[in-house]
Scaffold this motif. Structure first.
Motif, PDB file in Angstrom:
ATOM      1  N   LEU A   1     -11.450  -0.609   6.891  1.00 15.86           N
ATOM      2  CA  LEU A   1     -11.912   0.520   6.101  1.00 15.86           C
ATOM      3  C   LEU A   1     -13.328   0.343   5.573  1.00 15.86           C
ATOM      4  N   PRO A   2     -14.331   0.566   6.379  1.00 17.35           N
ATOM      5  CA  PRO A   2     -15.690   0.622   5.837  1.00 17.35           C
ATOM      6  C   PRO A   2     -15.836   1.881   5.000  1.00 17.35           C
ATOM      7  N   PRO A   3     -16.760   1.917   4.034  1.00 18.32           N
ATOM      8  CA  PRO A   3     -16.956   3.137   3.239  1.00 18.32           C
ATOM      9  C   PRO A   3     -17.315   4.313   4.141  1.00 18.32           C
ATOM     10  N   ARG A   4     -16.682   5.444   3.903  1.00 14.17           N
ATOM     11  CA  ARG A   4     -16.938   6.654   4.696  1.00 14.17           C
ATOM     12  C   ARG A   4     -17.215   7.808   3.745  1.00 14.17           C
ATOM     13  N   PHE A   5     -18.410   8.378   3.859  1.00 15.70           N
ATOM     14  CA  PHE A   5     -18.870   9.391   2.917  1.00 15.70           C
ATOM     15  C   PHE A   5     -18.754  10.812   3.458  1.00 15.70           C
ATOM     16  N   ASN A   6     -18.444  10.975   4.731  1.00 15.73           N
ATOM     17  CA  ASN A   6     -18.438  12.309   5.329  1.00 15.73           C
ATOM     18  C   ASN A   6     -17.384  12.353   6.437  1.00 15.73           C
ATOM     19  N   ILE A   7     -16.118  12.410   6.028  1.00 16.69           N
ATOM     20  CA  ILE A   7     -15.010  12.418   6.980  1.00 16.69           C
ATOM     21  C   ILE A   7     -14.730  13.860   7.389  1.00 16.69           C
ATOM     22  N   ALA A   8     -14.693  14.108   8.691  1.00 14.27           N
ATOM     23  CA  ALA A   8     -14.532  15.464   9.222  1.00 14.27           C
ATOM     24  C   ALA A   8     -13.265  15.554  10.055  1.00 14.27           C
ATOM     25  N   PRO A   9     -12.733  16.763  10.242  1.00 11.85           N
ATOM     26  CA  PRO A   9     -11.556  16.946  11.089  1.00 11.85           C
ATOM     27  C   PRO A   9     -11.751  16.389  12.492  1.00 11.85           C
ATOM     28  N   SER A  10     -10.685  15.906  13.071  1.00 15.10           N
ATOM     29  CA  SER A  10     -10.558  15.260  14.377  1.00 15.10           C
ATOM     30  C   SER A  10     -10.922  13.778  14.326  1.00 15.10           C
ATOM     31  N   GLN A  11     -11.437  13.289  13.202  1.00 11.41           N
ATOM     32  CA  GLN A  11     -11.764  11.873  13.069  1.00 11.41           C
ATOM     33  C   GLN A  11     -10.546  11.079  12.590  1.00 11.41           C
ATOM     34  N   PRO A  12     -10.563   9.747  12.762  1.00  8.10           N
ATOM     35  CA  PRO A  12      -9.463   8.926  12.247  1.00  8.10           C
ATOM     36  C   PRO A  12      -9.472   8.891  10.719  1.00  8.10           C
ATOM     37  N   ILE A  13      -8.314   9.001  10.121  1.00  8.90           N
ATOM     38  CA  ILE A  13      -8.173   8.884   8.675  1.00  8.90           C
ATOM     39  C   ILE A  13      -7.001   7.962   8.369  1.00  8.90           C
ATOM     40  N   LEU A  14      -6.954   7.504   7.127  1.00  9.27           N
ATOM     41  CA  LEU A  14      -5.888   6.610   6.690  1.00  9.27           C
ATOM     42  C   LEU A  14      -4.733   7.438   6.121  1.00  9.27           C
ATOM     43  N   ALA A  15      -3.507   7.103   6.509  1.00 14.53           N
ATOM     44  CA  ALA A  15      -2.311   7.747   5.968  1.00 14.53           C
ATOM     45  C   ALA A  15      -1.337   6.679   5.501  1.00 14.53           C
ATOM     46  N   VAL A  16      -0.727   6.905   4.355  1.00 16.35           N
ATOM     47  CA  VAL A  16       0.255   5.988   3.781  1.00 16.35           C
ATOM     48  C   VAL A  16       1.631   6.610   3.947  1.00 16.35           C
ATOM     49  N   ARG A  17       2.576   5.829   4.443  1.00 13.73           N
ATOM     50  CA  ARG A  17       3.913   6.356   4.686  1.00 13.73           C
ATOM     51  C   ARG A  17       4.967   5.321   4.319  1.00 13.73           C
ATOM     52  N   GLN A  18       6.206   5.784   4.242  1.00 18.82           N
ATOM     53  CA  GLN A  18       7.341   4.892   4.059  1.00 18.82           C
ATOM     54  C   GLN A  18       7.655   4.220   5.390  1.00 18.82           C
ATOM     55  N   PRO A  19       7.827   2.914   5.415  1.00 20.60           N
ATOM     56  CA  PRO A  19       8.157   2.241   6.680  1.00 20.60           C
ATOM     57  C   PRO A  19       9.483   2.732   7.231  1.00 20.60           C
ATOM     58  N   GLU A  20       9.604   2.696   8.546  1.00 15.61           N
ATOM     59  CA  GLU A  20      10.859   3.122   9.177  1.00 15.61           C
ATOM     60  C   GLU A  20      12.008   2.195   8.817  1.00 15.61           C
ATOM     61  N   ALA A  21      11.736   0.903   8.710  1.00 16.05           N
ATOM     62  CA  ALA A  21      12.772  -0.070   8.337  1.00 16.05           C
ATOM     63  C   ALA A  21      12.686  -0.350   6.844  1.00 16.05           C
ATOM     64  N   THR A  22      13.821  -0.453   6.181  1.00 14.82           N
ATOM     65  CA  THR A  22      13.857  -0.758   4.754  1.00 14.82           C
ATOM     66  C   THR A  22      13.335  -2.169   4.522  1.00 14.82           C
ATOM     67  N   ARG A  23      12.437  -2.304   3.556  1.00 14.71           N
ATOM     68  CA  ARG A  23      11.861  -3.613   3.283  1.00 14.71           C
ATOM     69  C   ARG A  23      12.681  -4.344   2.229  1.00 14.71           C
ATOM     70  N   SER A  24      12.830  -5.621   2.447  1.00 11.86           N
ATOM     71  CA  SER A  24      13.644  -6.431   1.552  1.00 11.86           C
ATOM     72  C   SER A  24      13.023  -6.488   0.158  1.00 11.86           C
ATOM     73  N   GLU A  25      13.856  -6.381  -0.871  1.00  9.73           N
ATOM     74  CA  GLU A  25      13.367  -6.472  -2.241  1.00  9.73           C
ATOM     75  C   GLU A  25      12.864  -7.868  -2.564  1.00  9.73           C
ATOM     76  N   THR A  26      13.284  -8.858  -1.800  1.00 10.15           N
ATOM     77  CA  THR A  26      12.862 -10.224  -2.079  1.00 10.15           C
ATOM     78  C   THR A  26      11.691 -10.654  -1.201  1.00 10.15           C
ATOM     79  N   GLY A  27      11.263  -9.795  -0.281  1.00 10.32           N
ATOM     80  CA  GLY A  27      10.170 -10.152   0.604  1.00 10.32           C
ATOM     81  C   GLY A  27       8.816  -9.965  -0.050  1.00 10.32           C
ATOM     82  N   ASN A  28       7.768 -10.367   0.668  1.00  7.07           N
ATOM     83  CA  ASN A  28       6.411 -10.262   0.154  1.00  7.07           C
ATOM     84  C   ASN A  28       5.674  -9.033   0.671  1.00  7.07           C
ATOM     85  N   LEU A  29       6.325  -8.231   1.497  1.00  2.00           N
ATOM     86  CA  LEU A  29       5.672  -7.061   2.058  1.00  2.00           C
ATOM     87  C   LEU A  29       5.522  -5.973   1.002  1.00  2.00           C
TER      88      LEU A  29
END
Length: 249
Positions: free
Chosen positions: A27-55
């Motif tokens: 993620l370098p700084p991006r000051f002018n992000i336009a449609p069709s470009q790559p962007i960052l998206a945050v989502r829930q993982p498909e697999a449940t993550r362990s409560e005792t893990g470090n993830l």
């Protein structure tokens, strides 16, 4: 509406703010992000993550800014869908599946909007949180699969009616999620669209500040940080005759 935005924060702030782990150099700084470009998206993982893990609880993925439904056969014939109307997403075949199963958060530092000036030109503005920090746009994600087996992850930003502060610029604005609502929005296993509908509303009026900037932002290939420099003089807006430029979806 949101046709450009920026993401310029430090990696550690993103990881702490959105509960993700980012690779080095992603993620370098991006000051002018336009449609069709790559962007960052945050989502829930498909697999449940362990409560005792470090993830961390969520995962970050790079997607194309421009939503393509999974059933589309020829993506080049599908319009560039970078904004999605939140009020009708549940009713539309194009977005119904994503609203149920693929809700995401799109991190941003601020976004841009334009207003017509007295001389007929469009005055750009940089819109950012008044007290600093990151923005989490509500988004929908879908993975489009080609017949040859290749895949492309895509996403769009949900919009709603603009609040009092932003309405003079445009009648629509991106849906901004508060940090305490991240978990509920991303929990697609337990929360159906009706459970998160109340989150799809304008942000409080004192959340944003609006900064007039130069026309440099109009060029999607211009990437310099100076696109966000404030103008010395306040521009004069044209008389408000209503703005009919709404989301198409």
């Amino acid at each position: 509406m949101c046709g450009r935005f920026s993401l310029t924060t430090q990696k550690q702030q993103l990881e702490d703010g959105f509960g993700v782990a980012l690779g080095e150099g992603i993620l370098p700084p991006r000051f002018n992000i336009a449609p069709s470009q790559p962007i960052l998206a945050v989502r829930q993982p498909e697999a449940t993550r362990s409560e005792t893990g470090n993830l961390p609880p969520y995962e970050a993925v790079l997607v194309r800014w421009g939503f393509i439904p999974a059933w589309v056969k020829a993506p080049e014939q599908w319009p560039l869908t970078f904004n999605i109307r939140s009020e009708t997403a549940a009713e539309k075949r194009s977005f119904r599946n994503a609203l149920h199963y693929h809700r995401v958060i799109i991190p941003a530092s601020g976004f841009y909007e334009w207003q017509k000036r007295k001389n007929g030109a469009a005055q750009p503005y940089f819109i950012r949180p008044k007290h600093g920090g990151l923005i989490g746009f509500a988004g929908l994600m879908e993975t489009w699969s080609n017949a040859d087996g290749s895949q492309m992850d895509t996403a769009g930003i949900l919009t709603t009616n603009a609040g009092a502060v932003l309405k003079p610029l445009h009648p629509r604005q991106p849906v901004v999620l508060m940090r305490e609502d991240f978990a509920g929005w991303l929990d697609v296993r337990n929360n159906r669209p009706k459970d998160v509908q109340e989150l799809l509303k304008p942000v409080m009026d004192d959340f944003f500040e609006i900064i007039p900037i130069s026309d440099k932002i109009n060029n999607a290939r211009y990437l310099g940080a100076d696109v966000q420099e404030p103008l010395a003089e306040q521009p004069q807006a044209a008389p408000d005759k209503g703005n009919s430029q709404l989301d198409l979806f």
